[in-house]
Write a protein that holds these residues in place. Sequence first.
Motif, PDB file in Angstrom:
ATOM      1  N   PRO A  11       0.836  -1.217   0.000  1.00 31.17           N
ATOM      2  CA  PRO A  11       0.000   0.000   0.000  1.00 31.17           C
ATOM      3  C   PRO A  11       0.861   1.254   0.000  1.00 31.17           C
ATOM      4  N   GLY A  12       0.421   2.230  -0.758  1.00 30.98           N
ATOM      5  CA  GLY A  12       1.165   3.481  -0.847  1.00 30.98           C
ATOM      6  C   GLY A  12       2.264   3.484  -1.877  1.00 30.98           C
ATOM      7  N   ALA A  13       2.413   2.384  -2.635  1.00 29.58           N
ATOM      8  CA  ALA A  13       3.453   2.316  -3.661  1.00 29.58           C
ATOM      9  C   ALA A  13       2.814   2.218  -5.039  1.00 29.58           C
ATOM     10  N   ALA A  14       3.509   2.730  -6.031  1.00 31.22           N
ATOM     11  CA  ALA A  14       3.023   2.689  -7.411  1.00 31.22           C
ATOM     12  C   ALA A  14       4.217   2.683  -8.347  1.00 31.22           C
ATOM     13  N   SER A  15       3.980   2.247  -9.576  1.00 28.56           N
ATOM     14  CA  SER A  15       5.033   2.194 -10.594  1.00 28.56           C
ATOM     15  C   SER A  15       4.875   3.352 -11.559  1.00 28.56           C
ATOM     16  N   LEU A  16       5.984   3.988 -11.861  1.00 26.29           N
ATOM     17  CA  LEU A  16       6.016   5.130 -12.769  1.00 26.29           C
ATOM     18  C   LEU A  16       6.967   4.816 -13.912  1.00 26.29           C
ATOM     19  N   LEU A  17       6.519   5.095 -15.140  1.00 16.04           N
ATOM     20  CA  LEU A  17       7.352   4.901 -16.327  1.00 16.04           C
ATOM     21  C   LEU A  17       7.685   6.264 -16.913  1.00 16.04           C
ATOM     22  N   ALA A  18       8.951   6.464 -17.222  1.00 10.65           N
ATOM     23  CA  ALA A  18       9.416   7.753 -17.730  1.00 10.65           C
ATOM     24  C   ALA A  18      10.239   7.541 -18.992  1.00 10.65           C
ATOM     25  N   SER A  19       9.856   8.234 -20.059  1.00  8.38           N
ATOM     26  CA  SER A  19      10.600   8.179 -21.320  1.00  8.38           C
ATOM     27  C   SER A  19      11.555   9.354 -21.387  1.00  8.38           C
ATOM     28  N   GLY A  20      12.795   9.064 -21.790  1.00  6.02           N
ATOM     29  CA  GLY A  20      13.808  10.097 -21.865  1.00  6.02           C
ATOM     30  C   GLY A  20      14.482  10.146 -23.214  1.00  6.02           C
ATOM     31  N   PRO A  21      15.663  10.756 -23.274  1.00  9.00           N
ATOM     32  CA  PRO A  21      16.368  10.894 -24.561  1.00  9.00           C
ATOM     33  C   PRO A  21      16.790   9.538 -25.122  1.00  9.00           C
ATOM     34  N   ASP A  22      16.938   9.498 -26.437  1.00  8.73           N
ATOM     35  CA  ASP A  22      17.447   8.323 -27.155  1.00  8.73           C
ATOM     36  C   ASP A  22      16.581   7.084 -26.953  1.00  8.73           C
ATOM     37  N   GLY A  23      15.302   7.292 -26.685  1.00  5.95           N
ATOM     38  CA  GLY A  23      14.381   6.167 -26.582  1.00  5.95           C
ATOM     39  C   GLY A  23      14.524   5.353 -25.322  1.00  5.95           C
ATOM     40  N   GLU A  24      15.181   5.881 -24.295  1.00  6.37           N
ATOM     41  CA  GLU A  24      15.343   5.140 -23.043  1.00  6.37           C
ATOM     42  C   GLU A  24      14.128   5.363 -22.150  1.00  6.37           C
ATOM     43  N   MET A  25      13.570   4.289 -21.647  1.00  8.96           N
ATOM     44  CA  MET A  25      12.418   4.353 -20.753  1.00  8.96           C
ATOM     45  C   MET A  25      12.802   3.716 -19.418  1.00  8.96           C
ATOM     46  N   LEU A  26      12.498   4.409 -18.329  1.00  8.47           N
ATOM     47  CA  LEU A  26      12.827   3.931 -16.986  1.00  8.47           C
ATOM     48  C   LEU A  26      11.565   3.466 -16.275  1.00  8.47           C
ATOM     49  N   TRP A  27      11.726   2.363 -15.547  1.00  8.09           N
ATOM     50  CA  TRP A  27      10.662   1.879 -14.666  1.00  8.09           C
ATOM     51  C   TRP A  27      11.069   2.245 -13.239  1.00  8.09           C
ATOM     52  N   LEU A  28      10.256   3.095 -12.609  1.00  7.80           N
ATOM     53  CA  LEU A  28      10.524   3.574 -11.258  1.00  7.80           C
ATOM     54  C   LEU A  28       9.402   3.121 -10.326  1.00  7.80           C
ATOM     55  N   ASP A  29       9.783   2.631  -9.155  1.00 12.88           N
ATOM     56  CA  ASP A  29       8.810   2.350  -8.103  1.00 12.88           C
ATOM     57  C   ASP A  29       8.839   3.500  -7.108  1.00 12.88           C
ATOM     58  N   VAL A  30       7.688   4.124  -6.875  1.00 15.69           N
ATOM     59  CA  VAL A  30       7.568   5.286  -5.991  1.00 15.69           C
ATOM     60  C   VAL A  30       6.724   4.887  -4.793  1.00 15.69           C
ATOM     61  N   THR A  31       7.256   5.095  -3.592  1.00 12.63           N
ATOM     62  CA  THR A  31       6.552   4.738  -2.366  1.00 12.63           C
ATOM     63  C   THR A  31       6.281   5.995  -1.554  1.00 12.63           C
ATOM     64  N   HIS A  32       5.017   6.186  -1.186  1.00 10.73           N
ATOM     65  CA  HIS A  32       4.630   7.340  -0.365  1.00 10.73           C
ATOM     66  C   HIS A  32       4.872   7.019   1.108  1.00 10.73           C
ATOM     67  N   ARG A  33       5.521   7.980   1.828  1.00  9.24           N
ATOM     68  CA  ARG A  33       5.792   7.811   3.250  1.00  9.24           C
ATOM     69  C   ARG A  33       5.283   9.053   3.971  1.00  9.24           C
ATOM     70  N   PRO A  34       4.266   8.921   4.823  1.00  8.65           N
ATOM     71  CA  PRO A  34       3.695  10.097   5.502  1.00  8.65           C
ATOM     72  C   PRO A  34       4.757  10.861   6.292  1.00  8.65           C
ATOM     73  N   GLY A  35       4.795  12.162   6.090  1.00 10.02           N
ATOM     74  CA  GLY A  35       5.737  13.017   6.803  1.00 10.02           C
ATOM     75  C   GLY A  35       7.141  12.987   6.261  1.00 10.02           C
ATOM     76  N   ARG A  36       7.390  12.176   5.242  1.00 12.87           N
ATOM     77  CA  ARG A  36       8.728  12.073   4.669  1.00 12.87           C
ATOM     78  C   ARG A  36       8.622  12.166   3.151  1.00 12.87           C
ATOM     79  N   ALA A  37       9.701  12.416   2.508  1.00 17.17           N
ATOM     80  CA  ALA A  37       9.711  12.501   1.044  1.00 17.17           C
ATOM     81  C   ALA A  37       9.504  11.114   0.438  1.00 17.17           C
ATOM     82  N   PRO A  38       8.901  11.047  -0.734  1.00 14.38           N
ATOM     83  CA  PRO A  38       8.688   9.735  -1.383  1.00 14.38           C
ATOM     84  C   PRO A  38      10.020   9.038  -1.663  1.00 14.38           C
ATOM     85  N   ARG A  39       9.965   7.733  -1.649  1.00 15.52           N
ATOM     86  CA  ARG A  39      11.130   6.935  -1.992  1.00 15.52           C
ATOM     87  C   ARG A  39      11.009   6.502  -3.448  1.00 15.52           C
ATOM     88  N   VAL A  40      12.052   6.678  -4.235  1.00 13.73           N
ATOM     89  CA  VAL A  40      12.057   6.352  -5.662  1.00 13.73           C
ATOM     90  C   VAL A  40      13.156   5.341  -5.930  1.00 13.73           C
TER      91      VAL A  40
END
Length: 675
Positions: A11-40
């Motif tokens: 719970p509180g985690a989700a997957s983020l996909l980001a496309s960048g230069p030269d056709g590179e795509m990153l799969w990032l897992d982002v976790t929400h933490r109350p009172g703290r910055a998200p973990r990537v």
Amino acid sequence: LGWAPRPGLPPGAASLLASGPDGEMLWLDVTHRPGRAPRVQVMGRYLLPLCKQRWHTCAAFLPQGGLLLCGDRRGSLLLFPCCSSSGQAVESSSIASGSTDRVVEDATNPVYEDTSSEPELSCLSHKEALPLEAPLSVLFGLHGKTGVTSVSCHGGYIYSTGRDGVYWQLRVQDQQLEVLWKHRPCKGLQWIEELRFTADGDLLVLGFHADNFVVWSSRMGEKLHCIPCGGGHRSWSYCSSPEAEVFAFIRCGDVLLYQRGAEPCEQQMLLPSLHGREITCVRRLGAVEVPGRGAINVFVTGSEDTTACVLVLSEHSRAAVPLARLSDHVSSVRALVLAGSVGPGDEGFGDEGLSTLLFSAGGRAQIECYRLLCAADPASEGAVGCQVIHVASHRLDEHWERKKNRHKLVKMDPETRYMSLSVIPGTSTKQMPIPWKFLAAACSDGSVRVFRLLEAARKLVLVAESFHHQRCVLKVEAFLHTQAGGERHLLCSTATDGGIAFWDITSPIADAVDALNQAKGEMQPLALGTPLLTMMAHSCGVNSLHIYETPEGQYLVASGSDDGSIHVCLLEVTLDGDNPMAGTCLHVLERVAQPRAHAAHVMGIRVLRPDLLLSASVDQRLTLWQRSPGRLDKLSTTFFHVPDLAELDCWEVVEAGGEQWLYCVLCGQGLEMLR
């Protein structure tokens, strides 16, 4: 950037996909933490295929596990592995708080360990340590050049939508994407954004028509909502619940909200629609045994509304329930034919249901080929489930469609329609060690054409043709003659002048097989040659044709015409000399005609037994005839309710007590089954 739901995340985690230069795509897992910055955390790196607009537009993690499906701006579907070969994520860190988390498990089920005392690191600083994964499977340009808008999973299948007005059903086999079939939900909806599967079995299609947001119901076949929002180039969101429906969108910098509360449905669907226009052809696939309901008949119909429909028709409930709708045709569907037997005990009938090839053809010289898999499904409305797999397609003007600037040119060839289809029966030979399918087509441009299906390559190839008739060909019927160890592939064709021609196409088929083997699936059409026999059987167009092999090895050829007449001839096939590969001769042993059999066009005729015929006409009469030497005698007449009859199909059923019944299905301005 795009979010993609992934099974198994805490719970509180989700997957983020980001496309960048030269056709590179990153799969990032982002976790929400109350009172703290998200973990990537960087979970994977992927390389998109080279194209002008090289970024992803949508993504989904497949429930099978270990696979990621993406759609890109070029309209392609891409299948990637979900984790690196080592299964280890490289780095995970906070981007603001100064604390870092490290993954100590594999990437598919990560367990996070707080290591706040470690120095702050960037989540992308060591992404190069992960391998750059290439796609496992690519369907390039599946949705054209306008891009893929969504991908989703439902019922074990994959669905993709695009701005080309269609959605596709696919599946994954051995880590390869396999296209099953496509569907165009409604005319004019050229921008499909998303599919929603409801709890009551309806499929909602969300998209844009001109400057309106549209919610289309596949079950009702109509628009549920049409909201003026300015078109599809904007951010939007739609949510539906039993209490209310909400659509939010941005227009001219303003956030607008459309909301409608739950209202009682004043409209009830009494009978599902089969087609929007006249039904032009019908074929029975077979019967599926459903526990508690007995045998349920499955049919395929084609219509002027450019669709073909797979449906069940139960004599107990007296209701027709559509199972699948095929919408690949761009013009009317005029002819249907099944390849292979589908009855109990036949090759196409298995323990789990029916499996057969379906060919459909019609306007714009278009032929489509599908594999239909029908099985009992007591939970569904029709008690039968149908899976459609698109196998191949062919259009005579495909080269024209690929021309650049064709709008500046004049198309010289007239639009050709296929009027009739027939699968050429045959068995494996030394030249063709595997089962094969040849297809004969009657064409409105005066030609008889023969195609070969290359199922493994998913191609239909034109292999032979003849313009002997010099006028519209209405019907074709193929039959196989076996004598003295030799086989002859024979073909009968009829035209609008009342003439009937018989062809021996054995040599053209053998030559076509050799040419295809040498040319690896491409060839120039061969000539069919000249007919073995021609006869004038009617005074005008021959709209119905049936060939029946007698126990003596002779052939009864029955035909019906626009002038209301019926013609029956008895043929004998002989081979010149003792050589089985010698020439073929046809001998007419008997001819009988009934000039005024019906008061209107005879659209369907069947030889049931050597002494029994059945004919159906636009005069709405179904007549049974007894054949005796030199004459036809009327036995009985039954009136049916379908106006403007287009076609007839018949089959026999042996019931439990050994009693034999004849069933008929008729189509035109409606559909009717008689016994």
